[in-house]
Write a protein that holds these residues in place. Structure first.
Motif, mmCIF file in Angstrom:
data_model
loop_
_atom_site.group_PDB
_atom_site.id
_atom_site.type_symbol
_atom_site.label_atom_id
_atom_site.label_comp_id
_atom_site.label_asym_id
_atom_site.label_seq_id
_atom_site.Cartn_x
_atom_site.Cartn_y
_atom_site.Cartn_z
ATOM 1 N N ARG A 35 -10.269 9.789 -3.259
ATOM 2 C CA ARG A 35 -9.062 10.494 -3.653
ATOM 3 C C ARG A 35 -9.416 11.755 -4.444
ATOM 4 O O ARG A 35 -8.843 12.817 -4.230
ATOM 5 C CB ARG A 35 -8.194 9.573 -4.510
ATOM 6 C CG ARG A 35 -6.813 10.103 -4.719
ATOM 7 C CD ARG A 35 -6.058 9.246 -5.687
ATOM 8 N NE ARG A 35 -6.295 9.681 -7.046
ATOM 9 C CZ ARG A 35 -5.709 9.145 -8.104
ATOM 10 N NH1 ARG A 35 -4.888 8.128 -7.959
ATOM 11 N NH2 ARG A 35 -5.944 9.603 -9.298
ATOM 12 N N VAL A 78 -5.830 8.370 1.186
ATOM 13 C CA VAL A 78 -6.284 7.113 0.591
ATOM 14 C C VAL A 78 -5.485 5.937 1.143
ATOM 15 O O VAL A 78 -6.033 4.880 1.453
ATOM 16 C CB VAL A 78 -6.176 7.179 -0.949
ATOM 17 C CG1 VAL A 78 -6.225 5.798 -1.556
ATOM 18 C CG2 VAL A 78 -7.298 8.035 -1.498
ATOM 19 N N TYR A 79 -4.194 6.161 1.304
ATOM 20 C CA TYR A 79 -3.340 5.118 1.876
ATOM 21 C C TYR A 79 -3.822 4.756 3.285
ATOM 22 O O TYR A 79 -3.965 3.579 3.624
ATOM 23 C CB TYR A 79 -1.901 5.617 1.880
ATOM 24 C CG TYR A 79 -0.978 4.946 2.858
ATOM 25 C CD1 TYR A 79 -0.429 3.706 2.555
ATOM 26 C CD2 TYR A 79 -0.643 5.558 4.054
ATOM 27 C CE1 TYR A 79 0.422 3.091 3.441
ATOM 28 C CE2 TYR A 79 0.208 4.954 4.945
ATOM 29 C CZ TYR A 79 0.736 3.717 4.645
ATOM 30 O OH TYR A 79 1.573 3.106 5.532
ATOM 31 N N LEU A 131 2.629 9.531 -5.263
ATOM 32 C CA LEU A 131 3.213 10.818 -4.908
ATOM 33 C C LEU A 131 4.190 11.288 -5.982
ATOM 34 O O LEU A 131 4.215 12.468 -6.335
ATOM 35 C CB LEU A 131 3.903 10.729 -3.541
ATOM 36 C CG LEU A 131 2.943 10.632 -2.357
ATOM 37 C CD1 LEU A 131 3.695 10.479 -1.049
ATOM 38 C CD2 LEU A 131 2.031 11.857 -2.294
ATOM 39 N N ARG A 185 -3.441 11.543 -1.532
ATOM 40 C CA ARG A 185 -2.854 10.203 -1.702
ATOM 41 C C ARG A 185 -2.575 9.560 -0.351
ATOM 42 O O ARG A 185 -2.739 8.365 -0.169
ATOM 43 C CB ARG A 185 -1.551 10.302 -2.493
ATOM 44 C CG ARG A 185 -1.675 10.067 -3.976
ATOM 45 C CD ARG A 185 -2.540 11.064 -4.648
ATOM 46 N NE ARG A 185 -2.519 10.927 -6.106
ATOM 47 C CZ ARG A 185 -3.083 11.795 -6.930
ATOM 48 N NH1 ARG A 185 -3.739 12.838 -6.449
ATOM 49 N NH2 ARG A 185 -3.031 11.610 -8.224
ATOM 50 N N ARG A 186 -2.120 10.374 0.595
ATOM 51 C CA ARG A 186 -1.822 9.807 1.919
ATOM 52 C C ARG A 186 -3.113 9.412 2.628
ATOM 53 O O ARG A 186 -3.158 8.415 3.345
ATOM 54 C CB ARG A 186 -1.045 10.816 2.764
ATOM 55 C CG ARG A 186 0.338 11.073 2.199
ATOM 56 C CD ARG A 186 1.237 11.806 3.177
ATOM 57 N NE ARG A 186 2.489 12.131 2.524
ATOM 58 C CZ ARG A 186 2.705 13.284 1.886
ATOM 59 N NH1 ARG A 186 1.770 14.228 1.871
ATOM 60 N NH2 ARG A 186 3.856 13.496 1.280
ATOM 61 N N ASN A 188 0.837 -1.200 0.000
ATOM 62 C CA ASN A 188 0.000 0.000 0.000
ATOM 63 C C ASN A 188 0.873 1.252 0.000
ATOM 64 O O ASN A 188 0.614 2.213 -0.726
ATOM 65 C CB ASN A 188 -0.938 -0.033 1.215
ATOM 66 C CG ASN A 188 -2.062 0.985 1.126
ATOM 67 O OD1 ASN A 188 -2.293 1.559 0.057
ATOM 68 N ND2 ASN A 188 -2.758 1.213 2.217
ATOM 69 N N ARG A 195 0.105 22.119 -5.334
ATOM 70 C CA ARG A 195 -0.411 20.820 -5.751
ATOM 71 C C ARG A 195 0.228 19.687 -4.968
ATOM 72 O O ARG A 195 -0.428 18.716 -4.598
ATOM 73 C CB ARG A 195 -0.151 20.620 -7.239
ATOM 74 C CG ARG A 195 -1.056 21.496 -8.056
ATOM 75 C CD ARG A 195 -0.691 21.497 -9.508
ATOM 76 N NE ARG A 195 -1.798 22.056 -10.248
ATOM 77 C CZ ARG A 195 -2.727 21.315 -10.842
ATOM 78 N NH1 ARG A 195 -2.645 20.016 -10.805
ATOM 79 N NH2 ARG A 195 -3.719 21.883 -11.450
ATOM 80 N N LEU A 196 1.513 19.845 -4.719
ATOM 81 C CA LEU A 196 2.194 18.797 -3.955
ATOM 82 C C LEU A 196 1.542 18.636 -2.592
ATOM 83 O O LEU A 196 1.332 17.514 -2.133
ATOM 84 C CB LEU A 196 3.672 19.133 -3.784
ATOM 85 C CG LEU A 196 4.535 18.987 -5.039
ATOM 86 C CD1 LEU A 196 5.989 19.248 -4.710
ATOM 87 C CD2 LEU A 196 4.376 17.605 -5.646
ATOM 88 N N LEU A 222 -2.658 17.555 -3.375
ATOM 89 C CA LEU A 222 -2.784 16.248 -4.030
ATOM 90 C C LEU A 222 -2.028 15.186 -3.241
ATOM 91 O O LEU A 222 -2.480 14.044 -3.114
ATOM 92 C CB LEU A 222 -2.269 16.322 -5.464
ATOM 93 C CG LEU A 222 -3.023 17.292 -6.380
ATOM 94 C CD1 LEU A 222 -2.431 17.292 -7.776
ATOM 95 C CD2 LEU A 222 -4.507 16.931 -6.446
ATOM 96 N N GLY A 223 -0.884 15.571 -2.679
ATOM 97 C CA GLY A 223 -0.114 14.635 -1.871
ATOM 98 C C GLY A 223 -0.918 14.171 -0.664
ATOM 99 O O GLY A 223 -0.966 12.975 -0.360
ATOM 100 N N ARG A 256 2.915 27.211 -7.592
ATOM 101 C CA ARG A 256 1.828 26.333 -8.045
ATOM 102 C C ARG A 256 2.196 24.873 -7.838
ATOM 103 O O ARG A 256 1.382 24.059 -7.407
ATOM 104 C CB ARG A 256 1.485 26.597 -9.510
ATOM 105 C CG ARG A 256 0.185 25.892 -9.900
ATOM 106 C CD ARG A 256 -0.230 26.123 -11.325
ATOM 107 N NE ARG A 256 -0.624 27.485 -11.647
ATOM 108 C CZ ARG A 256 -1.745 28.054 -11.237
ATOM 109 N NH1 ARG A 256 -2.579 27.418 -10.443
ATOM 110 N NH2 ARG A 256 -2.043 29.272 -11.608
ATOM 111 N N ILE A 257 3.440 24.564 -8.145
ATOM 112 C CA ILE A 257 3.884 23.186 -7.926
ATOM 113 C C ILE A 257 3.728 22.812 -6.455
ATOM 114 O O ILE A 257 3.183 21.752 -6.122
ATOM 115 C CB ILE A 257 5.354 23.015 -8.383
ATOM 116 C CG1 ILE A 257 5.435 23.160 -9.901
ATOM 117 C CG2 ILE A 257 5.897 21.665 -7.947
ATOM 118 C CD1 ILE A 257 6.818 23.027 -10.470
#
Lengths: 607, 595
Positions: free
Chosen positions: B139, B100-101, A250, B97-98, A242, B89-90, B93-94, B85-86
């Motif tokens: 997500r 969801v994990y 990421l 993802r975490r 996972n 998003r990091l 969006l990051g 901007r980068i």
């Protein structure tokens, strides 16, 4: 599909394969008028879109400068006109392309399906149904993607780019060169980053597939995980894959974020450059302010298409891979076909003859070692034997689901390989053990092999096999729904329905593989009666498990290890005290003959 | 998902609180992400402002320096903008993802606690869909969804005042269509969602039909139904085409609608703004900047319609996950705290009635009135027909399904008061259906004892007679089995499963028809090796093969969930009952096989 099929889902090859595309063109050709329409409309959309910034320029340079209010209104109205035209054309364009795509894949899907059902049973032994399903669904869908988004946007983007380039050059070629100076940079950055993103997505996909596989396995083996108290270890294992997946996600986020930000950056740099250079030109009066404004407007529409173009590659690649697999399937040829010179015999008598028949499934061991038997017209023959003695194979050979390896099967003296397939299968009605019912209604299942059968005949067939009693009790009786594989019916009901189906088919020869599953006594009596009606007046070959069926046969053949080892009547065979005698003891215990509705399955002989 | 009595639902799960919980857990990321977005939006708006300044300067005919400075300022702003901007998003969006994990780990940990009755009723695909598809939706909610919500809010709160500063009247007129736009987008996007579901269902029906025809291909061919089936399939394909086209129409409509309404705004600005410029209340540069702001607002507004859909679907996914998380184990032993008693291995069944949980009214009893005393260390053979309940009976000893209080006792303790984990540490089952994991043979053997030494694994493999196959396996005990490894024969798999149970060194050993695919000679060898082991522990030996149980201390014959007869082999053969009949039949079978 001739190559080993293990990994064919993941293979991505070229993005363009002329051979595949040429084959595909045949399916696209009928839609050429729609395509022309769509392309035409696309030009209209573009024209209207490109006109709009030009109207801005006119507005700022002309009426406003002169204080001409009517001119402003006039230009505003022309803007409305371009907007309306653009919107109508855009809708038409999108819809006509969708229509094209849907028509093409409808045709292709149908072709693939028809081809699939024409293939041999041995083909289906080799390929899992799930994999074949992918051809009819996922692969075809990825072609639809190509149409609905890909092809037109590719064309549209290229045309849009060319048009913008043309207009900019026409407006002011020097300023245009400044604007274009960044294009190679953008292309390069775009290509590099896309490559990285693709790689990152591949990692993500591979790792989510691992999660899926692990989950699937855990869920299937959950009882073991729990019984062996592996919960903690398993939690840890899952956490590892996972978090692997999370890390891949990421890093895809990093590239994705970088990509969109950098595209934006390039666009802004272009604006700054133009302002700097164009500003100088204006001050030297080599350029009007309006031109610069229009330039800025056009440039902002210039970078989008470049970005999209680089994204099209992946869609194309996926579509080609799907196309490759679809065509490979279409290239499979059935080995069992009607002979080209076959003629239909005028009438059939229903005489069957197996002559030294040998057979092996694929490259496996031989399962029939020289079977010879004759069934005369109207005769009822029962075949008995232990599991795996080759009985069911006889039925499959008789209707040419497989062809014999050696020897011949003849019906009314003609080798079945010389008969038209549909004629042969029309003569032989088959009742298989698993009573496969199809989604639909009771009526559609009974009329399965005779779709034009009038309702009364369907009801007659049901009545004859004693199925109408339970059918009448169903909501909607003959129109009652049959769910997948007949899941909403009991084993006994399914048997009666499959008898009705065979009776409605009304074949000259009936081959029947009796079910081994045990049913209650009442149903058992119904089935015995139904069987009598079904077999009456035709040649029949029955793989018998019921004592009543065996005793009622004109002749009994005993199969053992792929050979016919004994033949005769029930009484004579019992007196021989050979294999039949032992089988009889095995199936029906040591009780006296004819004592009740015993079946093969009732004592536990198989696990 | 039908309500079932044993399923305990939490009071109406508060979905919003779940969203807040995760927002809080990752508050640093979301906060930093938000701050970055503030900066990017501010900077994005700076660029048209600089542009306006430059154009106005150009309109006045200079100074050239000013234009150059503006250009430079745009360049610098753009560079900073890209970097921030980068980062934004990091962060956001990051975090998604975490999240969801985290949820996936929680879900899996929960799945591990759910009982067999849960897995009997749910299809694997349904559970998988929770862990895969629903998490994708979540997500999207936390990632792009949150990002867009923040963006839209910021964009509006920044652009509107700036626009108002340029020309308040014009701003009002230009923004008027936006609420309309939003409502329209929301409506159509709901319809798109419905139509896309409908199209998905059509596609599912299409593939079901294909599945059915291909599975029943022999019947199709035997009844010459190829054309008919192709016709039905064609009909479904056309239906699917129809619903796809309906979907395309809605999609086309939404695109057109949005572009059209955006156009109306621009039109209003153009027409009214033009007049304002002529009237002198607005500069040319002001008009250009105004038009740029409008263009900036159009995309986020369109986005809003999409975001609403993302939230709607995300909340649906959260609800389904919450429902699954609310399901609790139905085993009383799972709720017992503490270490549990010392277990030696005597088993007693006292008037045990059992039927499978959650089957509704039609469930027939699988076991009725089973009473048996099994002393610690004895070996009991269980025989009977398919469906007679023998497998169920032995599974109950390992607490696979819940039993009524006081009906199953281990060493005099009610099974329901022994913690399930403690009980299972003393019971090893070799189930009827062998299940091997995609690991090496050694890892499969060490399933219940991951810390087992190599020597003990080899000993267990020796007793289970796996050692005789090792020369044929590419890497011996380290051979990978399953999908990506070698395929073992049914007999080999059963022997691995046996070794796995032996390694646990249990007080109670259950072999549930576990030697059925093993040939008679190997079975003989295995039983010989097992004899010493079986003497020290209670063994329940389920078999369809009479020969397997002949040596048991006691044989129990089950018929329709009841004990039909029990005794030693000699006693039962002498009785000439069901056991004797089975014995004779298997003798005949053996003779037939030899012919």
């Amino acid at each position: 599909m001739s190559q080993p099929a293990q990994h064919d889902e993941e293979v991505l090859g070229k993005a363009y394969d002329a051979r595949l595309v040429r084959r595909m063109l045949g399916d696209i050709a009928p839609e050429s008028r729609l395509i022309v329409l769509s392309v035409g409309l696309m030009f209209v959309v573009m024209g209207a879109q490109l006109l709009q910034p030009f109207l801005f320029k006119l507005l700022i340079d002309d009426p406003i400068l002169r204080g001409d209010r009517r001119g402003v209104t006039l230009l505003a109205l022309s803007y409305v006109a371009t907007l309306v035209v653009e919107l109508a054309a855009r809708f038409g364009q999108l819809y006509s392309m969708e229509l094209t795509g849907q028509n093409v894949i409808l045709r292709l899907r149908h072709r693939v399906f028809r081809h699939l059902v024409s293939l041999d049973s041995s083909f289906f032994d080799r390929y899992a149904v799930g994999r074949l399903m992918t051809r009819v669904t996922t692969d075809i869908e990825s072609l639809a993607d190509l149409f609905t988004s890909g092809v037109v946007s590719l064309l549209g983007d290229s045309v849009k780019l060319l048009a913008i380039v043309g207009i900019l050059l026409w407006l002011d070629w020097r300023l245009a060169c400044v604007a274009f100076a960044l294009t190679p940079v953008l292309f390069l950055l775009s290509a590099v980053l896309r490559g990285r993103i693709r790689q990152a997505y591949r990692d993500v996909r591979r790792r989510i597939a691992r999660i899926n596989a692990y989950l699937q396995e855990s869920i299937s083996g959950m009882l073991l995980v729990q019984l062996f108290r592996r919960e903690k270890v398993s939690t840890k294992e899952f956490d590892v894959i996972n978090s692997d997946h999370r890390d891949a996600e990421l890093s895809s986020v990093v590239y994705e974020s970088g990509f969109s930000a950098i595209i934006e950056l390039v666009g802004n740099v272009a604006i700054a450059l133009m302002l700097w250079y164009g500003g100088g030109q204006i001050l030297k009066s080599a350029l009007t302010l309006g031109t610069l404004v229009a330039f800025l407007e056009y440039t902002s529409r210039f970078f989008g298409p470049i970005r999209d173009l680089s994204g099209f590659y992946a869609v194309l690649q996926a579509a080609m891979a799907s196309l490759e697999r679809i065509f490979a399937l279409l290239d499979e040829r059935p080995a069992i076909t009607s002979p080209t010179t076959a003629s239909r015999p005028a009438r059939s008598y229903g005489r069957i003859e197996f002559d030294g028949v040998r057979f092996a499934y694929g490259s496996g061991d031989e399962v029939l070692h020289g079977i010879s038997l004759r069934v005369e017209s109207g005769e009822r023959v029962a075949i008995v034997g232990a599991t795996g003695s080759g009985k069911t194979t006889l039925i499959k050979l008789l209707v040419r689901l497989y062809d014999v390896s050696a020897g011949a099967i003849r019906i009314d003296g003609t080798d079945i390989r010389m008969l038209p397939l549909s004629y042969l299968r029309r003569q032989v009605g088959v009742v298989l053990q698993d009573h496969f019912l199809f989604t639909g209604s009771i009526a559609s299942n009974i009329a399965f092999g005779a779709p034009t059968l009038p309702r009364e005949r369907i009801e007659d067939a049901a009545r004859a096999v004693h199925a109408s009693d339970f059918i009448r009790r169903l909501p909607g009786d003959f129109s009652a729904a049959v769910r997948e594989r007949g899941g909403n019916f009991s084993v006994g009901q399914k048997q009666l329905l499959s008898f009705a189906r065979a009776l409605a088919y009304d074949p000259a020869i009936l081959v029947l593989d009796e079910a081994t599953s045990s049913v209650d006594t009442e149903t058992e009596l119904l089935i015995q009666g139904a069987l009598g009606r079904l077999l009456a007046g035709r040649t029949s070959l029955v793989i018998a498990h019921r004592l009543s069926t065996i005793v009622g046969a004109d002749r009994i053949l005993v199969m053992h290890h792929g050979r016919i080892v004994e033949a005769g009547t029930h009484r004579a065979l019992l007196q021989e005290r050979g294999i039949y005698h032992r089988l009889y003891q095995l199936q029906f215990g040591l009780e006296a003959p004819g004592s009740g509705p015993a079946t093969l399955a009732s004592p536990e002989v198989a696990s | 998902m039908a309500e079932t009595p044993h399923r305990v639902l939490r009071p109406e799960p508060d979905r919003v609180s779940l969203i807040l919980r995760y927002l809080r857990a990752y508050r640093q990321d979301f906060l930093l992400g938000f701050l970055c977005l503030v900066a990017t939006n501010g900077l994005t708006l700076c660029i048209p402002w600089l542009l306006k300044d430059a154009i106005d300067a150009l309109g006045r005919g200079g100074p050239p320096r000013r234009v150059a400075y503006d250009a430079l300022a745009i360049l610098v702003t753009a560079a900073i903008l890209a970097a921030i901007r980068i980062r934004s998003r990091l962060h956001i969006l990051g975090a998604s993802r975490r999240i969801v994990y985290d949820i996936r780990n929680e879900l899996y940990a929960h799945l591990l606690t759910l009982p067999a009755s849960f897995y009997a009723r749910r299809r694997t695909g349904e559970i998988m869909s929770r862990a895969v598809n629903d998490l994708m939706l979540i997500r999207s909610l936390f990632g792009p969804g949150m990002l867009s919500v923040m963006n839209v809010a910021l964009m509006y709160s920044a652009a509107l005042p700036l626009m108002a500063k340029i020309d308040p009247g014009l701003t009002l007129v230009a923004v008027l269509p936006y609420p309309l736009l939003l409502a329209g987008v929301f409506r159509v996007s709901r319809r798109i969602h419905q139509r896309s579901n409908a199209a998905q269902e059509q596609l599912a029906e299409l593939s079901n039909k294909a599945q059915e025809t291909l599975s029943g291909i022999n019947m199709v061919k035997a009844f010459v139904r190829e054309e008919g089936e192709a016709g039905l399939f064609g009909g479904l394909s056309r239906e699917y085409r129809r619903s796809s086209l309906l979907l395309a129409r809605s999609r086309g409509l939404i695109l057109t609608l949005m572009r059209g309404l955006g156009g109306v705004s621009t039109l209003a600005a153009l027409w009214l703004g033009g007049r304002h410029v002529i009237a002198g209340t607005l500069t040319k540069g002001g008009l250009v900047a105004f038009l740029s702001y409008l263009a900036l607002l159009a995309d986020p507004t369109v986005m809003m319609g999409w975001v609403l859909g993302v939230f709607q679907r995300g909340l649906g996914a959260i609800r389904r996950l919450e429902e699954m998380q609310a399901i609790r184990s139905d085993l009383p032993g799972d709720r017992v705290q503490g270490a549990g008693p010392v277990l030696r291995g005597s088993i007693a069944f006292r008037g045990l009635d059992f039927s499978y949980p959650g089957g509704g009214d039609e469930t027939r009893p699988v076991l009725s009135g089973v009473t048996l005393e099994i002393p610690a260390g004895s070996t009991v053979g269980l025989v009977g027909r398919v469906g007679s309940g023998k497998s169920t009976l032995v599974q109950l000893v390992a607490a696979v399904y819940p039993v009524p209080d006081g009906t199953v006792l281990i060493d005099g303790h009610d099974l329901n008061v022994i913690p399930t984990g403690h009980l299972r540490a003393h019971v090893a089952v070799v189930p009827q259906e062998t299940f091997l994991f995609s690991k090496t043979i050694a890892e499969n053997i060490a399933l219940g004892a991951p810390a087992a030494t190599r020597q003990r694994i080899e000993e267990a493999a020796q007793v289970a007679q796996i050692t005789r196959d090792l020369p044929d396996l590419p890497r011996g005990l380290d051979t990978l089995v399953g999908e990506r490894g070698v395929t073992l024969s049914g007999g080999q798999r059963q022997r691995v499963a046996l070794a796995r149970a032996l390694l646990l060194d249990p007080r109670i050993l259950i072999l549930d028809d576990a030697l059925s695919s093993i040939d008679a000679d190997t079975e003989e060898a295995i039983l010989a090796g097992l004899r010493g082991i079986m003497r020290q522990r209670t063994t329940l030996l389920v078999s369809h093969r009479v020969s397997t149980v002949l040596a048991a201390d006691r044989i129990v014959v089950l018929e329709d969930g009841r004990v039909a007869e029990s005794g030693t082999a000699v006693e039962l053969l002498a009785r000439n009952g069901p056991f004797a009949r089975m014995h004779r039949q298997q003798q005949i079978e053996k003779e037939l096989e030899a012919l």
